[in-house]
Design a protein around this motif. Structure first.
Motif, PDB file in Angstrom:
ATOM      1  N   SER A  49       1.351  -1.071  -0.223  1.00 35.58           N
ATOM      2  CA  SER A  49       0.018   0.191   0.244  1.00 35.58           C
ATOM      3  C   SER A  49       0.752   1.284   0.191  1.00 35.58           C
ATOM      4  O   SER A  49       1.928   0.935   0.837  1.00 35.58           O
ATOM      5  CB  SER A  49      -1.151   0.195   1.257  1.00 35.58           C
ATOM      6  OG  SER A  49      -2.128  -0.672   1.305  1.00 35.58           O
ATOM      7  N   ILE A  50       0.752   2.459  -0.390  1.00 38.68           N
ATOM      8  CA  ILE A  50       0.802   3.877  -0.280  1.00 38.68           C
ATOM      9  C   ILE A  50      -0.158   4.414  -0.011  1.00 38.68           C
ATOM     10  O   ILE A  50      -1.352   4.760  -0.384  1.00 38.68           O
ATOM     11  CB  ILE A  50       1.449   4.365  -1.825  1.00 38.68           C
ATOM     12  CG1 ILE A  50       2.153   3.299  -2.505  1.00 38.68           C
ATOM     13  CG2 ILE A  50       1.644   5.611  -2.275  1.00 38.68           C
ATOM     14  CD1 ILE A  50       2.417   3.159  -4.223  1.00 38.68           C
ATOM     15  N   LEU A  51       0.777   5.499   0.806  1.00 37.75           N
ATOM     16  CA  LEU A  51      -0.397   5.888   1.954  1.00 37.75           C
ATOM     17  C   LEU A  51      -0.298   7.848   0.981  1.00 37.75           C
ATOM     18  O   LEU A  51       0.522   8.111   0.888  1.00 37.75           O
ATOM     19  CB  LEU A  51       0.065   6.041   3.471  1.00 37.75           C
ATOM     20  CG  LEU A  51      -0.168   5.121   4.146  1.00 37.75           C
ATOM     21  CD1 LEU A  51      -0.007   5.117   5.123  1.00 37.75           C
ATOM     22  CD2 LEU A  51      -1.510   4.335   4.030  1.00 37.75           C
ATOM     23  N   GLN A  58       0.185   2.916 -13.201  1.00 41.19           N
ATOM     24  CA  GLN A  58       0.023   1.737 -12.981  1.00 41.19           C
ATOM     25  C   GLN A  58      -1.438   1.438 -12.133  1.00 41.19           C
ATOM     26  O   GLN A  58      -2.598   0.864 -13.269  1.00 41.19           O
ATOM     27  CB  GLN A  58       0.974   0.332 -12.597  1.00 41.19           C
ATOM     28  CG  GLN A  58       0.787  -1.056 -12.741  1.00 41.19           C
ATOM     29  CD  GLN A  58       1.815  -1.726 -12.369  1.00 41.19           C
ATOM     30  OE1 GLN A  58       2.677  -1.462 -11.263  1.00 41.19           O
ATOM     31  NE2 GLN A  58       2.146  -2.963 -12.586  1.00 41.19           N
ATOM     32  N   ALA A  59      -1.638   2.051 -10.995  1.00 44.08           N
ATOM     33  CA  ALA A  59      -2.925   1.875 -10.972  1.00 44.08           C
ATOM     34  C   ALA A  59      -3.850   2.103 -11.390  1.00 44.08           C
ATOM     35  O   ALA A  59      -5.095   1.570 -12.427  1.00 44.08           O
ATOM     36  CB  ALA A  59      -2.707   2.119  -9.295  1.00 44.08           C
ATOM     37  N   TRP A  65      -7.099  -0.467 -10.470  1.00 40.77           N
ATOM     38  CA  TRP A  65      -6.811  -0.648  -9.582  1.00 40.77           C
ATOM     39  C   TRP A  65      -7.115   0.386  -7.950  1.00 40.77           C
ATOM     40  O   TRP A  65      -7.582   1.148  -8.696  1.00 40.77           O
ATOM     41  CB  TRP A  65      -5.185  -1.207  -8.650  1.00 40.77           C
ATOM     42  CG  TRP A  65      -4.531  -1.884  -9.393  1.00 40.77           C
ATOM     43  CD1 TRP A  65      -5.208  -2.917 -10.160  1.00 40.77           C
ATOM     44  CD2 TRP A  65      -3.413  -2.086  -9.335  1.00 40.77           C
ATOM     45  NE1 TRP A  65      -3.870  -3.772 -10.955  1.00 40.77           N
ATOM     46  CE2 TRP A  65      -2.669  -3.561 -10.315  1.00 40.77           C
ATOM     47  CE3 TRP A  65      -2.235  -1.752  -8.659  1.00 40.77           C
ATOM     48  CZ2 TRP A  65      -1.546  -3.300 -10.859  1.00 40.77           C
ATOM     49  CZ3 TRP A  65      -0.884  -1.572  -9.315  1.00 40.77           C
ATOM     50  CH2 TRP A  65      -0.426  -2.709  -9.729  1.00 40.77           C
ATOM     51  N   PRO A  66      -8.362  -0.862  -7.512  1.00 41.97           N
ATOM     52  CA  PRO A  66      -9.440  -0.001  -6.197  1.00 41.97           C
ATOM     53  C   PRO A  66      -8.442   0.878  -5.978  1.00 41.97           C
ATOM     54  O   PRO A  66      -7.497   0.151  -5.576  1.00 41.97           O
ATOM     55  CB  PRO A  66     -10.125  -1.179  -5.754  1.00 41.97           C
ATOM     56  CG  PRO A  66      -9.126  -2.985  -6.004  1.00 41.97           C
ATOM     57  CD  PRO A  66      -8.077  -2.745  -7.156  1.00 41.97           C
ATOM     58  N   ILE A  67      -9.172   1.677  -5.245  1.00 43.34           N
ATOM     59  CA  ILE A  67      -8.386   2.581  -4.153  1.00 43.34           C
ATOM     60  C   ILE A  67      -9.619   2.871  -3.019  1.00 43.34           C
ATOM     61  O   ILE A  67     -10.822   2.650  -2.444  1.00 43.34           O
ATOM     62  CB  ILE A  67      -8.449   4.018  -4.631  1.00 43.34           C
ATOM     63  CG1 ILE A  67      -7.543   3.821  -6.625  1.00 43.34           C
ATOM     64  CG2 ILE A  67      -7.582   4.462  -3.298  1.00 43.34           C
ATOM     65  CD1 ILE A  67      -5.747   3.211  -5.805  1.00 43.34           C
ATOM     66  N   THR A  68      -8.645   2.566  -1.875  1.00 44.54           N
ATOM     67  CA  THR A  68      -9.093   2.776   0.174  1.00 44.54           C
ATOM     68  C   THR A  68      -9.212   3.873   0.472  1.00 44.54           C
ATOM     69  O   THR A  68      -7.818   4.467   0.104  1.00 44.54           O
ATOM     70  CB  THR A  68      -9.540   1.589   0.188  1.00 44.54           C
ATOM     71  OG1 THR A  68      -9.425   0.626  -0.349  1.00 44.54           O
ATOM     72  CG2 THR A  68     -10.239   1.998   1.611  1.00 44.54           C
ATOM     73  N   ASP A 111     -14.119   1.900  -0.027  1.00 50.62           N
ATOM     74  CA  ASP A 111     -13.762   1.164  -0.143  1.00 50.62           C
ATOM     75  C   ASP A 111     -13.996   1.252  -2.090  1.00 50.62           C
ATOM     76  O   ASP A 111     -14.954   1.956  -2.464  1.00 50.62           O
ATOM     77  CB  ASP A 111     -13.857  -0.496  -0.182  1.00 50.62           C
ATOM     78  CG  ASP A 111     -13.354  -0.383   0.710  1.00 50.62           C
ATOM     79  OD1 ASP A 111     -11.778  -0.145   1.119  1.00 50.62           O
ATOM     80  OD2 ASP A 111     -14.065  -1.916   1.811  1.00 50.62           O
ATOM     81  N   GLY A 112     -13.714   0.254  -3.422  1.00 48.93           N
ATOM     82  CA  GLY A 112     -13.970   0.653  -4.506  1.00 48.93           C
ATOM     83  C   GLY A 112     -13.921   1.710  -5.333  1.00 48.93           C
ATOM     84  O   GLY A 112     -14.371   2.095  -6.429  1.00 48.93           O
ATOM     85  N   LEU A 113     -12.916   2.702  -4.971  1.00 44.29           N
ATOM     86  CA  LEU A 113     -12.628   4.078  -5.535  1.00 44.29           C
ATOM     87  C   LEU A 113     -11.490   3.823  -6.613  1.00 44.29           C
ATOM     88  O   LEU A 113     -10.889   2.980  -6.255  1.00 44.29           O
ATOM     89  CB  LEU A 113     -12.381   4.519  -4.974  1.00 44.29           C
ATOM     90  CG  LEU A 113     -13.028   5.520  -3.517  1.00 44.29           C
ATOM     91  CD1 LEU A 113     -12.626   6.731  -2.658  1.00 44.29           C
ATOM     92  CD2 LEU A 113     -14.812   5.725  -3.809  1.00 44.29           C
ATOM     93  N   THR A 114     -11.402   4.339  -7.455  1.00 38.07           N
ATOM     94  CA  THR A 114     -10.706   4.562  -8.703  1.00 38.07           C
ATOM     95  C   THR A 114     -10.365   5.894  -9.160  1.00 38.07           C
ATOM     96  O   THR A 114     -10.836   6.939  -8.895  1.00 38.07           O
ATOM     97  CB  THR A 114     -11.325   4.089 -10.299  1.00 38.07           C
ATOM     98  OG1 THR A 114     -12.703   4.827 -10.407  1.00 38.07           O
ATOM     99  CG2 THR A 114     -11.767   2.481 -10.082  1.00 38.07           C
ATOM    100  N   ILE A 115      -8.917   5.402  -9.639  1.00 40.35           N
ATOM    101  CA  ILE A 115      -8.094   6.495 -10.536  1.00 40.35           C
ATOM    102  C   ILE A 115      -8.617   7.489 -11.113  1.00 40.35           C
ATOM    103  O   ILE A 115      -8.919   6.883 -12.168  1.00 40.35           O
ATOM    104  CB  ILE A 115      -6.821   6.386  -9.941  1.00 40.35           C
ATOM    105  CG1 ILE A 115      -6.021   5.904  -8.472  1.00 40.35           C
ATOM    106  CG2 ILE A 115      -6.140   7.850 -10.411  1.00 40.35           C
ATOM    107  CD1 ILE A 115      -4.741   5.702  -8.940  1.00 40.35           C
ATOM    108  N   LEU A 116      -9.116   8.595 -10.974  1.00 41.75           N
ATOM    109  CA  LEU A 116     -10.080   9.676 -12.470  1.00 41.75           C
ATOM    110  C   LEU A 116      -8.338   9.952 -13.530  1.00 41.75           C
ATOM    111  O   LEU A 116      -8.772   9.272 -14.433  1.00 41.75           O
ATOM    112  CB  LEU A 116     -10.500  10.374 -12.313  1.00 41.75           C
ATOM    113  CG  LEU A 116     -11.755  10.406 -10.943  1.00 41.75           C
ATOM    114  CD1 LEU A 116     -12.711  11.691 -10.530  1.00 41.75           C
ATOM    115  CD2 LEU A 116     -12.980   9.606 -12.347  1.00 41.75           C
ATOM    116  N   TYR A 117      -7.511  10.492 -12.901  1.00 39.50           N
ATOM    117  CA  TYR A 117      -6.501  11.232 -13.450  1.00 39.50           C
ATOM    118  C   TYR A 117      -5.310  11.086 -12.430  1.00 39.50           C
ATOM    119  O   TYR A 117      -5.364  11.790 -11.229  1.00 39.50           O
ATOM    120  CB  TYR A 117      -6.613  12.501 -14.635  1.00 39.50           C
ATOM    121  CG  TYR A 117      -6.857  13.569 -13.702  1.00 39.50           C
ATOM    122  CD1 TYR A 117      -5.730  14.236 -13.112  1.00 39.50           C
ATOM    123  CD2 TYR A 117      -7.919  13.754 -13.022  1.00 39.50           C
ATOM    124  CE1 TYR A 117      -5.884  15.728 -12.371  1.00 39.50           C
ATOM    125  CE2 TYR A 117      -8.331  14.622 -12.296  1.00 39.50           C
ATOM    126  CZ  TYR A 117      -6.883  16.292 -11.907  1.00 39.50           C
ATOM    127  OH  TYR A 117      -7.800  16.607 -11.169  1.00 39.50           O
TER     128      TYR A 117
END
Length: 329
Positions: A85-87, A288-289, A294-297, A311-317
């Motif tokens: 994980s990356i904080l 890469q995510a 990949w899901p983001i929390t 949970d279940g968030l995604t990176i828009l950009y």
């Protein structure tokens, strides 16, 4: 499971002192055997050390009860994938161009009523302002529309009266045809005037009210706009209701406004963004995510109690540049 123990022993040698005469008598003898004693002492010390190591090392076997007493947990170590994980510190922000909505006056008039107060939450379709219409062009458009509707009613009644006479041959065909052509012409004019009223800002319901009541629309109620953006928006169990917050009011009761004047600003916080500030070395992992979805929390820290997880968030950009001051993207 065995636990090894190592004990170290020390051997201390002691030799009682002899008398002075004995020391002198044995001086030569001791000197003669000096070299031999040194070698013997070294051999003896090495042997004692080896015996001490053999005696001190060993194993301890623990029973099941002993393992329970000391809380020993035995597990098998195996290799398997793990998550890294990356904080990234982040904060909730509004959506640019979407979270704020300007409400403007579609027609010119005088503000006769203000329904919400500043800061109030309102639902889609709720009334915001009442305007007494004073726009001359709108009044004329309504008058023309109402006049055409009345003329069309007269022609339709005439056509219905002549139709039985046409079947019996008591009236010329040209007469009934002229009335039908006139009816079609008025229907076309009424449709164009209907579109003109829509362009002025009236709704279908308001235009139908003019047709039913046969009266001009003297006032206009401005409501919270509907939005189809919430069709696919869901919370965990229910659909999100379209709620807006009255962020700022710009008019007062009795004030005259022209078409296009700003009345208030509504804030839409049903959907927001989470904007993170990552360091430059985290950019490859974030890219890469974002590429692989990949899901983001999101972790919301609270002063007391356990943090809230979404949970279940995604990176828009991911931004394409690093800010020079903070060195983050």
């Amino acid at each position: 499971m065995c636990l090894g123990a190592l004990a170290t022993y020390s051997v201390l040698g002691y030799e009682p002192a002899s008398s002075e005469s004995d020391a002198e008598h044995n001086h030569d003898h001791d000197h003669a055997h000096d070299e031999h004693d040194d070698h013997a002492h070294d051999d003896h010390s090495s042997e004692d050390h080896a015996q001490g190591d053999d005696h001190g090392s060993g194993s301890i076997e623990l029973s099941a009860q002993a393992r329970r007493n000391i809380g020993l947990v035995v597990a098998t170590v195996e290799k398997r994938p793990f998550d890294r994980s990356i904080l990234v510190p982040a904060m909730v922000v509004e959506r640019p161009g979407r979270s704020e909505l300007d409400v403007t006056a579609a027609l010119g008039g005088i503000v006769t009523r203000i329904y919400p107060i500043q800061g109030e939450a309102v639902a889609a379709g709720a009334p915001l302002f009442d305007l007494r219409l004073t726009h001359e062009e709108l009044v004329q458009s309504q008058s023309d529309f109402l006049k055409t509707a009345n003329e069309l009613d007269v022609v339709r009644r005439e056509v219905r009266r002549l139709e039985p006479l046409e079947a019996s041959g008591s009236i010329a065909i040209k007469t009934i045809l002229d009335r039908r052509y006139e009816q079609e012409k008025l229907e076309a004019v009424l449709r164009s005037q209907h579109q003109a009223l829509l362009l002025h800002g009236l709704s279908e319901a308001q235009i139908n009210t003019i047709l039913v009541s046969r009266q001009l629309l003297s006032g206009l109620t401005i409501t919270v706009p509907e939005s189809d953006e919430y069709e696919n928006v869901k919370t965990r169990n229910t659909r999100a209701a379209p709620l807006f917050q009255v962020q700022q009011l710009f008019v007062e009761k009795g004030q005259f406004v022209n078409a296009g004047d700003q009345l208030c600003i509504l804030s839409d916080h049903a959907q927001v963004y989470i904007e993170g500030r990552a360091f430059e070395q985290d950019a490859p992992a974030l890219n890469q995510a974002a590429e692989k979805g990949w899901p983001i929390t999101a972790v919301f820290e609270v002063p007391q109690g356990r943090p809230t997880l979404i949970d279940g968030l995604t990176i828009l950009y991911v931004a394409d540049r690093v800010e020079p001051e903070s060195r983050t993207l």
